[in-house]
Motif scaffolding. Structure first.
Motif, PDB file in Angstrom:
ATOM      1  N   MET A 255       0.831  -1.197   0.000  1.00 47.63           N
ATOM      2  CA  MET A 255       0.000   0.000   0.000  1.00 47.63           C
ATOM      3  C   MET A 255       0.868   1.250   0.000  1.00 47.63           C
ATOM      4  O   MET A 255       2.045   1.206   0.375  1.00 47.63           O
ATOM      5  N   ILE A 256       0.297   2.338  -0.440  1.00 52.81           N
ATOM      6  CA  ILE A 256       1.068   3.567  -0.604  1.00 52.81           C
ATOM      7  C   ILE A 256       0.422   4.681   0.202  1.00 52.81           C
ATOM      8  O   ILE A 256      -0.786   4.907   0.110  1.00 52.81           O
ATOM      9  N   LEU A 257       1.233   5.328   1.025  1.00 52.96           N
ATOM     10  CA  LEU A 257       0.716   6.433   1.820  1.00 52.96           C
ATOM     11  C   LEU A 257       1.004   7.741   1.099  1.00 52.96           C
ATOM     12  O   LEU A 257       2.154   8.070   0.836  1.00 52.96           O
ATOM     13  N   ARG A 258      -0.028   8.437   0.787  1.00 50.71           N
ATOM     14  CA  ARG A 258      -0.096   9.759   0.154  1.00 50.71           C
ATOM     15  C   ARG A 258      -0.054   9.670  -1.371  1.00 50.71           C
ATOM     16  O   ARG A 258       0.495   8.751  -1.953  1.00 50.71           O
ATOM     17  N   SER A 259      -0.703  10.670  -1.953  1.00 49.51           N
ATOM     18  CA  SER A 259      -0.977  10.619  -3.396  1.00 49.51           C
ATOM     19  C   SER A 259      -0.224  11.688  -4.172  1.00 49.51           C
ATOM     20  O   SER A 259      -0.749  12.231  -5.128  1.00 49.51           O
ATOM     21  N   GLY A 260       1.000  11.995  -3.758  1.00 52.53           N
ATOM     22  CA  GLY A 260       1.835  12.883  -4.576  1.00 52.53           C
ATOM     23  C   GLY A 260       2.234  12.156  -5.857  1.00 52.53           C
ATOM     24  O   GLY A 260       2.011  10.942  -5.991  1.00 52.53           O
ATOM     25  N   ASP A 261       2.831  12.884  -6.782  1.00 50.60           N
ATOM     26  CA  ASP A 261       3.149  12.280  -8.090  1.00 50.60           C
ATOM     27  C   ASP A 261       4.041  11.045  -7.978  1.00 50.60           C
ATOM     28  O   ASP A 261       3.866  10.071  -8.700  1.00 50.60           O
ATOM     29  N   ILE A 262       4.983  11.092  -7.050  1.00 47.67           N
ATOM     30  CA  ILE A 262       5.904   9.948  -6.942  1.00 47.67           C
ATOM     31  C   ILE A 262       5.161   8.716  -6.429  1.00 47.67           C
ATOM     32  O   ILE A 262       5.340   7.608  -6.936  1.00 47.67           O
ATOM     33  N   GLY A 263       4.266   8.913  -5.451  1.00 48.73           N
ATOM     34  CA  GLY A 263       3.465   7.789  -4.953  1.00 48.73           C
ATOM     35  C   GLY A 263       2.597   7.200  -6.060  1.00 48.73           C
ATOM     36  O   GLY A 263       2.463   5.985  -6.184  1.00 48.73           O
ATOM     37  N   LEU A 264       2.029   8.078  -6.888  1.00 53.95           N
ATOM     38  CA  LEU A 264       1.168   7.611  -7.980  1.00 53.95           C
ATOM     39  C   LEU A 264       1.985   6.830  -9.015  1.00 53.95           C
ATOM     40  O   LEU A 264       1.565   5.766  -9.488  1.00 53.95           O
ATOM     41  N   ILE A 265       3.155   7.363  -9.336  1.00 55.02           N
ATOM     42  CA  ILE A 265       4.013   6.688 -10.330  1.00 55.02           C
ATOM     43  C   ILE A 265       4.493   5.334  -9.781  1.00 55.02           C
ATOM     44  O   ILE A 265       4.548   4.336 -10.501  1.00 55.02           O
ATOM     45  N   MET A 266       4.789   5.310  -8.481  1.00 54.48           N
ATOM     46  CA  MET A 266       5.200   4.039  -7.844  1.00 54.48           C
ATOM     47  C   MET A 266       4.060   3.025  -7.899  1.00 54.48           C
ATOM     48  O   MET A 266       4.292   1.835  -8.119  1.00 54.48           O
ATOM     49  N   ALA A 267       2.821   3.501  -7.672  1.00 53.61           N
ATOM     50  CA  ALA A 267       1.661   2.584  -7.705  1.00 53.61           C
ATOM     51  C   ALA A 267       1.566   1.919  -9.080  1.00 53.61           C
ATOM     52  O   ALA A 267       1.377   0.701  -9.187  1.00 53.61           O
ATOM     53  N   ARG A 268       1.717   2.720 -10.128  1.00 50.23           N
ATOM     54  CA  ARG A 268       1.642   2.163 -11.491  1.00 50.23           C
ATOM     55  C   ARG A 268       2.808   1.208 -11.747  1.00 50.23           C
ATOM     56  O   ARG A 268       2.613   0.103 -12.247  1.00 50.23           O
ATOM     57  N   ARG A 269       4.005   1.635 -11.387  1.00 51.08           N
ATOM     58  CA  ARG A 269       5.191   0.809 -11.667  1.00 51.08           C
ATOM     59  C   ARG A 269       5.100  -0.534 -10.953  1.00 51.08           C
ATOM     60  O   ARG A 269       5.382  -1.590 -11.527  1.00 51.08           O
ATOM     61  N   MET A 270       4.671  -0.512  -9.688  1.00 53.99           N
ATOM     62  CA  MET A 270       4.605  -1.764  -8.933  1.00 53.99           C
ATOM     63  C   MET A 270       3.539  -2.686  -9.523  1.00 53.99           C
ATOM     64  O   MET A 270       3.723  -3.894  -9.580  1.00 53.99           O
ATOM     65  N   THR A 271       2.439  -2.087  -9.987  1.00 56.35           N
ATOM     66  CA  THR A 271       1.391  -2.907 -10.621  1.00 56.35           C
ATOM     67  C   THR A 271       1.948  -3.556 -11.887  1.00 56.35           C
ATOM     68  O   THR A 271       1.756  -4.759 -12.127  1.00 56.35           O
TER      69      THR A 271
END
Ligand SMILES: Cc1cc2nc3c(=O)[nH]c(=O)nc-3n(C[C@H](O)[C@H](O)[C@H](O)COP(=O)(O)OP(=O)(O)OC[C@H]3O[C@@H](n4cnc5c(N)ncnc54)[C@H](O)[C@@H]3O)c2cc1C
Length: 264
Positions: free
Chosen positions: A1-17
């Motif tokens: 899971m990812i805490l906070r929705s800054g651009d880096i968190g969002l990009i990490m969410a996509r990359r990990m998926t």
């Protein structure tokens, strides 16, 4: 899971998926997303990754490794609501809780640093308070777009060249402050030489989302001019406004963001 929705968190969410990791969600304490709208679309919505707003992590479970987290909704003051606590099983927590400028060199050189941006205070030439030391890009403040970074780099480079040729005649000169007013967290540059001419770009970030917003320049406590009108302004998207020569300044000014119906 990812805490906070800054651009880096969002990009990490996509990359990990993409890499085959199941992302249970992105959890954001604020009531609005903290990243660019296009990143919400392209990194979360396109991959069916849920975004939970007004939610945060209150406890991390596990000894040798993480086994889960307790999440909770937050109230209007961002305080976790005990009754809403919920255990979520996960084996990885990504903390994407903000960037600050790399300012080791700035500190060592004893350049004046803004407590808000954590970068050096600069004038419209991107010069710091130490004559001959210029700064641009993310060392000054965290920019979300490379275009703005490049714009500050061009100014710093051009003005450094002029400075070397001893043609930056306004040094030393009187500077006025550009202050952050209502709903503005910071404005760059923070200083303007009183003899500055031509157009000048100001970069600012708002504190909270505002619809039908007007960026105003305030002189002597009164609105002097609207610099920009936007249908919506978000904390995640830096705003660039242009100040024209007609605003040549001889006293401190404040930049405010107000509703378009509240401009006077
Ligand atoms: C993960 C991430 C994704 C991003 N994605 C985008 C995007 O898709 N589109 C977009 O427009 N913007 C994006 N950005 C915004 C980004 O801030 C800018 O695009 C840009 O990279 C910032 O440029 P910069 O030169 O100021 O800093 P950086 O690109 O960080 O470059 C600074 C350089 O200075 C070096 N350095 C640091 N200290 C020293 C030292 N003491 N001596 C010598 N060298 C040193 C560093 O190693 C680094 O190479 C993203 C930012 C991040 C962090």
């Amino acid at each position: 899971m990812i805490l906070r929705s800054g651009d880096i968190g969002l990009i990490m969410a996509r990359r990990m998926t993409i890499e085959g990791i199941e992302v249970v969600g992105v959890y954001e304490i604020m009531k609005t997303p903290n990243g660019l709208i296009r990143n919400i679309e392209q990194c979360l919505n396109d991959y069916n990754i849920p975004l939970h707003l007004s939610t945060t992590v209150v406890k991390i479970h596990g000894d040798k490794r993480i086994e889960g987290v307790t999440i909770a909704n937050v109230d209007g003051q961002n305080k976790p609501i005990k009754e809403s606590e919920q255990f979520l099983e996960c084996d990885l927590l990504v903390l994407s809780v903000g960037l600050i400028p790399e300012n080791e060199l700035t500190r060592n050189t004893q350049i004046l640093i803004s407590p808000i941006t954590n970068g050096p205070i600069v004038d419209e030439n991107m010069m710091t308070d130490k004559p001959g030391i210029f700064a641009a890009g993310n060392v000054v403040a965290v920019f979300d777009l490379v275009d703005y970074v490049a714009a500050t780099g061009e100014i710093a480079g051009r003005c450094a060249a002029i400075f070397i040729k001893n043609e930056l005649t306004r040094i030393p000169s009187r500077k006025v402050s550009v202050n952050a007013g209502n709903n503005v967290s910071f404005v760059l540059p923070q200083k303007i030489n009183t003899d500055a001419t031509g157009t000048l770009d100001l970069f600012l970030r708002v504190q909270t989302e505002m619809k039908d917003a007007a960026v105003m320049i305030i002189v002597n406590g009164a609105p002097a001019k609207r610099l920009k009108k936007e249908r919506v302004i978000l904390p995640s998207a830096m705003v660039c406004v242009t100040l024209n020569r007609e605003h040549a300044l001889d006293k401190d000014v404040t930049i405010e963001v107000r509703g378009v119906n509240n401009e006077t």
